[in-house]
Write a protein that holds these residues in place. Sequence first.
Motif, PDB file in Angstrom:
ATOM      1  N   GLU A  88      27.091  43.182  47.874  1.00 63.60           N
ATOM      2  CA  GLU A  88      28.450  43.697  47.706  1.00 63.60           C
ATOM      3  C   GLU A  88      29.411  42.559  47.334  1.00 63.60           C
ATOM      4  OE1 GLU A  88      30.042  45.920  51.019  1.00 63.60           O
ATOM      5  OE2 GLU A  88      31.838  46.501  49.891  1.00 63.60           O
ATOM      6  N   ASN A  89      29.224  41.403  47.936  1.00 67.39           N
ATOM      7  CA  ASN A  89      30.093  40.267  47.581  1.00 67.39           C
ATOM      8  C   ASN A  89      29.906  39.860  46.116  1.00 67.39           C
ATOM      9  OD1 ASN A  89      31.803  39.614  49.815  1.00 67.39           O
ATOM     10  ND2 ASN A  89      29.977  38.936  50.934  1.00 67.39           N
ATOM     11  N   TYR A  90      28.681  39.868  45.621  1.00 68.49           N
ATOM     12  CA  TYR A  90      28.466  39.540  44.199  1.00 68.49           C
ATOM     13  C   TYR A  90      29.208  40.544  43.322  1.00 68.49           C
ATOM     14  CZ  TYR A  90      24.607  36.737  46.082  1.00 68.49           C
ATOM     15  OH  TYR A  90      23.863  35.857  46.794  1.00 68.49           O
ATOM     16  N   TYR A  91      29.122  41.816  43.669  1.00 65.35           N
ATOM     17  CA  TYR A  91      29.825  42.865  42.914  1.00 65.35           C
ATOM     18  C   TYR A  91      31.344  42.613  42.923  1.00 65.35           C
ATOM     19  CZ  TYR A  91      31.924  47.417  41.909  1.00 65.35           C
ATOM     20  OH  TYR A  91      32.704  48.424  41.406  1.00 65.35           O
ATOM     21  N   LEU A  92      31.887  42.324  44.103  1.00 59.17           N
ATOM     22  CA  LEU A  92      33.336  42.118  44.230  1.00 59.17           C
ATOM     23  C   LEU A  92      33.787  40.895  43.425  1.00 59.17           C
ATOM     24  CD1 LEU A  92      33.557  42.835  48.075  1.00 59.17           C
ATOM     25  CD2 LEU A  92      34.499  44.288  46.257  1.00 59.17           C
ATOM     26  N   ILE A  93      32.982  39.838  43.452  1.00 58.79           N
ATOM     27  CA  ILE A  93      33.346  38.628  42.702  1.00 58.79           C
ATOM     28  C   ILE A  93      33.304  38.916  41.198  1.00 58.79           C
ATOM     29  CG2 ILE A  93      32.626  36.257  42.170  1.00 58.79           C
ATOM     30  CD1 ILE A  93      31.653  36.136  45.147  1.00 58.79           C
ATOM     31  N   GLN A  94      32.312  39.696  40.770  1.00 62.00           N
ATOM     32  CA  GLN A  94      32.232  40.097  39.357  1.00 62.00           C
ATOM     33  C   GLN A  94      33.489  40.850  38.938  1.00 62.00           C
ATOM     34  OE1 GLN A  94      28.716  42.458  38.758  1.00 62.00           O
ATOM     35  NE2 GLN A  94      27.542  40.669  38.055  1.00 62.00           N
ATOM     36  N   LYS A  95      33.898  41.829  39.759  1.00 62.91           N
ATOM     37  CA  LYS A  95      35.094  42.626  39.450  1.00 62.91           C
ATOM     38  C   LYS A  95      36.338  41.727  39.403  1.00 62.91           C
ATOM     39  CE  LYS A  95      33.447  46.523  38.729  1.00 62.91           C
ATOM     40  NZ  LYS A  95      33.574  47.061  37.363  1.00 62.91           N
ATOM     41  N   ALA A  96      36.462  40.826  40.350  1.00 61.28           N
ATOM     42  CA  ALA A  96      37.625  39.924  40.390  1.00 61.28           C
ATOM     43  C   ALA A  96      37.662  39.055  39.133  1.00 61.28           C
ATOM     44  CB  ALA A  96      37.579  39.060  41.642  1.00 61.28           C
ATOM     45  N   ASN A  97      36.483  38.681  38.635  1.00 63.10           N
ATOM     46  CA  ASN A  97      36.403  37.861  37.420  1.00 63.10           C
ATOM     47  C   ASN A  97      36.938  38.586  36.197  1.00 63.10           C
ATOM     48  OD1 ASN A  97      34.748  35.040  37.129  1.00 63.10           O
ATOM     49  ND2 ASN A  97      34.298  36.060  39.062  1.00 63.10           N
ATOM     50  N   GLN A  98      36.900  39.926  36.233  1.00 60.88           N
ATOM     51  CA  GLN A  98      37.341  40.709  35.082  1.00 60.88           C
ATOM     52  C   GLN A  98      38.848  40.928  35.054  1.00 60.88           C
ATOM     53  OE1 GLN A  98      34.908  44.218  35.483  1.00 60.88           O
ATOM     54  NE2 GLN A  98      33.012  43.081  35.142  1.00 60.88           N
ATOM     55  N   SER A  99      39.564  40.492  36.091  1.00 61.79           N
ATOM     56  CA  SER A  99      41.016  40.702  36.133  1.00 61.79           C
ATOM     57  C   SER A  99      41.777  39.411  35.835  1.00 61.79           C
ATOM     58  CB  SER A  99      41.435  41.218  37.517  1.00 61.79           C
ATOM     59  OG  SER A  99      42.840  41.131  37.646  1.00 61.79           O
ATOM     60  N   SER A 100      42.664  39.491  34.831  1.00 61.49           N
ATOM     61  CA  SER A 100      43.450  38.293  34.500  1.00 61.49           C
ATOM     62  C   SER A 100      44.575  38.074  35.516  1.00 61.49           C
ATOM     63  CB  SER A 100      44.043  38.445  33.100  1.00 61.49           C
ATOM     64  OG  SER A 100      44.928  39.549  33.075  1.00 61.49           O
ATOM     65  N   LYS A 101      44.838  39.054  36.368  1.00 60.15           N
ATOM     66  CA  LYS A 101      45.943  38.938  37.331  1.00 60.15           C
ATOM     67  C   LYS A 101      45.541  38.222  38.614  1.00 60.15           C
ATOM     68  CE  LYS A 101      48.827  41.429  34.858  1.00 60.15           C
ATOM     69  NZ  LYS A 101      49.762  42.412  35.420  1.00 60.15           N
ATOM     70  N   VAL A 102      44.247  38.034  38.810  1.00 57.68           N
ATOM     71  CA  VAL A 102      43.767  37.328  40.003  1.00 57.68           C
ATOM     72  C   VAL A 102      43.754  35.830  39.714  1.00 57.68           C
ATOM     73  CG1 VAL A 102      41.769  36.957  41.512  1.00 57.68           C
ATOM     74  CG2 VAL A 102      42.351  39.277  40.758  1.00 57.68           C
ATOM     75  N   THR A 103      44.575  35.079  40.459  1.00 57.36           N
ATOM     76  CA  THR A 103      44.604  33.623  40.276  1.00 57.36           C
ATOM     77  C   THR A 103      43.342  33.002  40.861  1.00 57.36           C
ATOM     78  OG1 THR A 103      46.980  33.758  40.640  1.00 57.36           O
ATOM     79  CG2 THR A 103      45.992  31.550  40.642  1.00 57.36           C
ATOM     80  N   ALA A 104      42.990  33.437  42.060  1.00 61.07           N
ATOM     81  CA  ALA A 104      41.838  32.870  42.754  1.00 61.07           C
ATOM     82  C   ALA A 104      41.242  33.904  43.694  1.00 61.07           C
ATOM     83  CB  ALA A 104      42.255  31.637  43.545  1.00 61.07           C
ATOM     84  N   ILE A 105      39.982  33.703  44.014  1.00 60.88           N
ATOM     85  CA  ILE A 105      39.290  34.557  44.976  1.00 60.88           C
ATOM     86  C   ILE A 105      39.237  33.824  46.310  1.00 60.88           C
ATOM     87  CG2 ILE A 105      37.074  35.613  45.581  1.00 60.88           C
ATOM     88  CD1 ILE A 105      36.525  35.656  42.467  1.00 60.88           C
ATOM     89  N   GLU A 106      39.618  34.514  47.385  1.00 63.73           N
ATOM     90  CA  GLU A 106      39.385  33.970  48.728  1.00 63.73           C
ATOM     91  C   GLU A 106      38.231  34.770  49.326  1.00 63.73           C
ATOM     92  OE1 GLU A 106      42.448  32.416  51.918  1.00 63.73           O
ATOM     93  OE2 GLU A 106      41.906  34.442  52.509  1.00 63.73           O
ATOM     94  N   LEU A 107      37.068  34.169  49.334  1.00 58.65           N
ATOM     95  CA  LEU A 107      35.856  34.837  49.831  1.00 58.65           C
ATOM     96  C   LEU A 107      35.814  34.688  51.344  1.00 58.65           C
ATOM     97  CD1 LEU A 107      33.023  36.101  49.520  1.00 58.65           C
ATOM     98  CD2 LEU A 107      32.164  33.803  49.015  1.00 58.65           C
ATOM     99  N   ASN A 108      35.913  35.826  52.030  1.00 61.31           N
ATOM    100  CA  ASN A 108      36.031  35.808  53.485  1.00 61.31           C
ATOM    101  C   ASN A 108      34.651  35.866  54.136  1.00 61.31           C
ATOM    102  OD1 ASN A 108      36.682  36.186  56.137  1.00 61.31           O
ATOM    103  ND2 ASN A 108      37.727  38.127  55.838  1.00 61.31           N
ATOM    104  N   LEU A 109      34.248  34.772  54.760  1.00 61.74           N
ATOM    105  CA  LEU A 109      32.932  34.743  55.420  1.00 61.74           C
ATOM    106  C   LEU A 109      33.096  34.825  56.925  1.00 61.74           C
ATOM    107  CD1 LEU A 109      31.010  32.029  53.385  1.00 61.74           C
ATOM    108  CD2 LEU A 109      31.146  34.498  53.021  1.00 61.74           C
ATOM    109  N   SER A 110      34.177  35.458  57.365  1.00 60.73           N
ATOM    110  CA  SER A 110      34.494  35.317  58.784  1.00 60.73           C
ATOM    111  C   SER A 110      35.044  36.551  59.485  1.00 60.73           C
ATOM    112  CB  SER A 110      35.469  34.148  58.955  1.00 60.73           C
ATOM    113  OG  SER A 110      36.440  34.130  57.923  1.00 60.73           O
ATOM    114  N   CYS A 111      34.791  37.752  58.955  1.00 61.62           N
ATOM    115  CA  CYS A 111      35.267  38.945  59.668  1.00 61.62           C
ATOM    116  C   CYS A 111      34.433  39.193  60.923  1.00 61.62           C
ATOM    117  CB  CYS A 111      35.222  40.197  58.794  1.00 61.62           C
ATOM    118  SG  CYS A 111      35.714  41.669  59.739  1.00 61.62           S
ATOM    119  N   PRO A 112      35.081  39.210  62.100  1.00 62.31           N
ATOM    120  CA  PRO A 112      34.330  39.360  63.345  1.00 62.31           C
ATOM    121  C   PRO A 112      34.305  40.774  63.908  1.00 62.31           C
ATOM    122  CG  PRO A 112      36.541  38.566  63.827  1.00 62.31           C
ATOM    123  CD  PRO A 112      36.495  38.905  62.351  1.00 62.31           C
ATOM    124  N   ASN A 113      34.884  41.745  63.209  1.00 58.75           N
ATOM    125  CA  ASN A 113      35.180  43.019  63.878  1.00 58.75           C
ATOM    126  C   ASN A 113      34.387  44.223  63.400  1.00 58.75           C
ATOM    127  OD1 ASN A 113      37.185  41.663  65.303  1.00 58.75           O
ATOM    128  ND2 ASN A 113      38.704  42.050  63.712  1.00 58.75           N
TER     129      ASN A 113
END
Length: 308
Positions: free
Chosen positions: A103-128
């Motif tokens: 799912e993270n690979y998919y999300l990063i791919q989608k983010a790459n297709q948007s010119s409005k996203v300056t940067a991706i913050e990949l969250n490796l820390s959701c505890p809930n």
Amino acid sequence: DITANINGIQLPLCIMNASGVLCSTDQELSNLLDSHSGGVVTKSCTSQPRKGNILPRYFEWNMGSINSMGLPNFGIHFYLGFLEEKKINKPIFLSISGLSTEENYYLIQKANQSSKVTAIELNLSCPNLIGKENVFGYNFDKISNFIEKIFKFNKKPLGIKLPPYFQDAHIKNIASILNQFPIFFVTCINSLPNGLFIDANKESVVICPKKGFGGIGGPIIKPFALANIRKFYTYLRKDISIIGCGGISSGKDIFEHILCGASAVQIGTQFMKEGVSVFERLKKELILILEKKNYSSLNNFKGKLKNL
Ligand code: DHB
């Protein structure tokens, strides 16, 4: 001058929101775009919308906050769609938090297709996440492989939101993995996972999911945030910027994060308490400190914490 430079990403102010707080809906994100915040970080998203955990799932007291939100979000297509429609006036950090590596690979791919996203913050820390209790950032053996795959296709500036670590060897280990990749920044720290706040009068927990356990934020976590920033600052490649997060409620707290090595900071619990006016207040408080100390920019003191 309290602008910031995150490895080439220019922020008009070194202060922005922490992911998760008041950054989920169209209204909240519009408010952030209109605020003094130096950037906008979106709520961690998944590929599909999620309702999150049962209420109540957030509680705050004088020294901190506890949350077990469970990743409620409208799905990545909502966030990318919002950005398409808006006039963007500051850097946008799209936070993603897939429930699996695929799912993270998919999300990063989608983010790459948007010119409005300056940067991706990949969250490796959701505890809930119920039934998915492990914080990925503690899976030392899996992180290297996972990140290696990401950089086979990712072209966007990418940073990683990390959980707090409590052992020097753990930070050394993660830093030496991250140092092998063209990572732009790390954001540290996320909430301290699996805390428990209780109400002695009612003899009860204060949030519903997971028998009251949740991520701890706010003033009481500042020493852990500073420790993680300081250690990552010494172990990471110098071109990987650090975004400090954890326990900031005053300009002095921001000054401390930067002394430890942060290039910019994020505000979570205090933003929740105070709303978007927090950014202008903190900006004024930080400017006053720099004026008193005769510093003209963050670089005059960034990382320059003294030892005794
Ligand atoms: C949630 C909490 C986090 O600390 C995080 O990093 C991502 C999601 C949540 O419960 O929604």
